[in-house]
Every structure is written in structure tokens, then in C-alpha cells.
Design an enzyme around this catalytic site. Structure first.
Site, mmCIF file in Angstrom:
data_model
loop_
_atom_site.group_PDB
_atom_site.id
_atom_site.type_symbol
_atom_site.label_atom_id
_atom_site.label_comp_id
_atom_site.label_asym_id
_atom_site.label_seq_id
_atom_site.Cartn_x
_atom_site.Cartn_y
_atom_site.Cartn_z
ATOM 1 N N ASP A 79 0.837 -1.199 0.000
ATOM 2 C CA ASP A 79 0.000 0.000 0.000
ATOM 3 C C ASP A 79 0.875 1.253 0.000
ATOM 4 O O ASP A 79 2.035 1.202 0.405
ATOM 5 C CB ASP A 79 -0.886 0.035 1.259
ATOM 6 C CG ASP A 79 -1.905 -1.091 1.262
ATOM 7 O OD1 ASP A 79 -2.219 -1.621 0.187
ATOM 8 O OD2 ASP A 79 -2.381 -1.431 2.368
HETATM 9 N N1 URA Z 1 -1.468 -5.873 3.971
HETATM 10 C C1 URA Z 1 -1.931 -4.608 3.913
HETATM 11 O O1 URA Z 1 -2.994 -4.303 4.462
HETATM 12 N N2 URA Z 1 -1.204 -3.696 3.248
HETATM 13 C C2 URA Z 1 -0.024 -3.965 2.652
HETATM 14 O O2 URA Z 1 0.601 -3.065 2.087
HETATM 15 C C3 URA Z 1 0.455 -5.278 2.732
HETATM 16 C C4 URA Z 1 -0.279 -6.222 3.383
#
Ligand code: URA
Length: 209
Positions: A79
């Protein structure tokens, strides 16, 4: 005149060589040949894991121009606010294998969160029913009620954040510290990258079967 192939200066830009056996030097330095490139990036916050050239926040913007002619891409997605270990490669087949759900490749994240009690941590470990899937059993090690590490073998969209939300907590920060047996190099500052070592590449090849 700075380039030699098997000891002879080669100035013809269209000269063909056998990349596996030729000995090539540039400005006196021996050049090794690898078919694919593998980089470890310590992803900073506020960067995306896309390859779209128009995306000014793409992690690809952190790499020098020598990589732009190759079809490099992030091996998986983090993310925009997640930091830490992101591999970048042009080895499509191995990346595909590592990311395949069949493969159960382990990913470890260090997190801070709104307080989680033992019962909630046990629920996270057992698997959480979310709107579109149930998470697989995983490992959660809490340092205290607001800090810990979680190791999952899946990589669904916002997975960790959604799992914590489902047990009444929220993820506040998320950093990936391990992926497919590789650990984030502590000497890399956020935004810094390095090539994987031969040993790390061998480990990835072993773990991608
Ligand atoms: N899980 C999430 O919620 N975000 C990420 O970036 C990776 C795993």
C-alpha cells in the site's frame, strides 16, 4: 575505446558476443552478466507499487535511469503508506511463481496498531472471515498490545489492515521486513535499494518452486 571483449577493444556497437562465455571489461573493470536483475528496495511511505510512467509517486522513480530500459516491475504490491522490503525485477516467471497463491510465500510485517488483546491475536492467527475470503492461519507475535509482527502466506488487497479491522483494532503503521526467506537489509535507508546478492537470488530460486 574503453570496452574490451576477450581482451580486444571493440568499438562496433552492433558487435555480437556470447554473453555466457565472453569476458567483457569497461574502463578496465570486468563486467559480469546476469540475465535478470533483482533489486531490494526499502520502500518509503507515500510511494506506489505501480509501473505506470505517469505516476510520479511510483517506486520505479527511485531507481536510476540504467533500469528504465529493462522491463522492471515490483514483485507484488505494498500500500502507499506501507514501508519496507519490496523486490523489483525483470524476471517475470520467478516473480509470477513467488506471487502465485499456490506458492504460500511467507511475508512478515512489523506493525503498530490500536490495542489488541490476547483473544484478538488468537483470532488473527486462526484465520479471519472477511467479506470476500477467510484469511489462512498465520503467526502473530505481539511485543505489547500495540506492537508486533505478523507472518502471512497470502497477499490479498489490504489484507493485514482488513484483518486487524475485523478484530476491532486498526493498523497504524506497517513495514514489511521479510519476503520469501529474504530479510530487509537494515543498512538500507527508506528509499534506498541494492542488487540482491548471489546468495539471496539462490534462496529465491530455491523458494519459488
Ligand atoms: N497488507 C496490507 O494491508 N497492506 C499492505 O501493504 C500489505 C499487506
Amino acid at each position: 575505446g574503453g570496452v574490451t571483449v576477450n581482451g580486444a577493444v571493440v568499438k562496433d556497437p552492433s558487435a555480437k558476443i556470447d554473453e555466457n562465455s565472453a569476458s567483457v571489461t569497461a574502463e578496465g573493470r570486468a563486467l559480469g552478466y546476469t540475465e535478470f536483475r533483482w533489486l531490494m528496495l526499502n520502500k518509503p511511505e507515500d510511494t506506489t507499487s505501480t509501473t505506470e510512467p505517469g505516476d510520479s509517486k511510483s517506486v520505479m522513480k527511485l531507481l536510476p535511469p540504467e533500469f528504465s530500459g529493462r522491463d522492471m516491475f515490483p514483485c507484488g504490491r505494498l500500500d502507499i503508506d506501507t514501508t519496507g522490503l519490496l523486490l523489483i525485477t525483470d524476471d517475470g516467471q520467478t516473480a509470477h511463481n513467488l506471487l502465485s497463491p499456490k506458492h504460500h510465500c511467507e511475508k512478515t510485517y512489523r506493525f503498530t496498531c490500536l490495542p489488541v488483546d490476547e483473544e484478538a491475536a488468537a483470532k488473527l492467527e486462526g484465520g479471519i472471515e472477511l467479506s470476500d475470503f477467510t484469511s489462512k492461519p498465520c503467526k502473530v507475535n505481539m511485543t505489547d498490545s500495540e506492537h508486533g509482527e505478523i507472518t502471512v502466506t497470502e497477499g490479498k488487497y489490504h489484507q493485514i489492515k482488513r484483518m486487524f479491522h475485523a478484530v476491532g483494532s486498526e493498523i497504524l503503521t506497517l513495514e514489511r521486513i521479510a519476503f520469501a526467506g529474504l530479510t530487509l537489509d537494515p543498512s538500507l535507508e527508506r528509499g534506498e535499494w541494492r542488487e540482491l546478492t548471489d546468495g539471496e537470488i539462490a534462496l529465491l530460486m530455491k523458494n519459488n518452486g
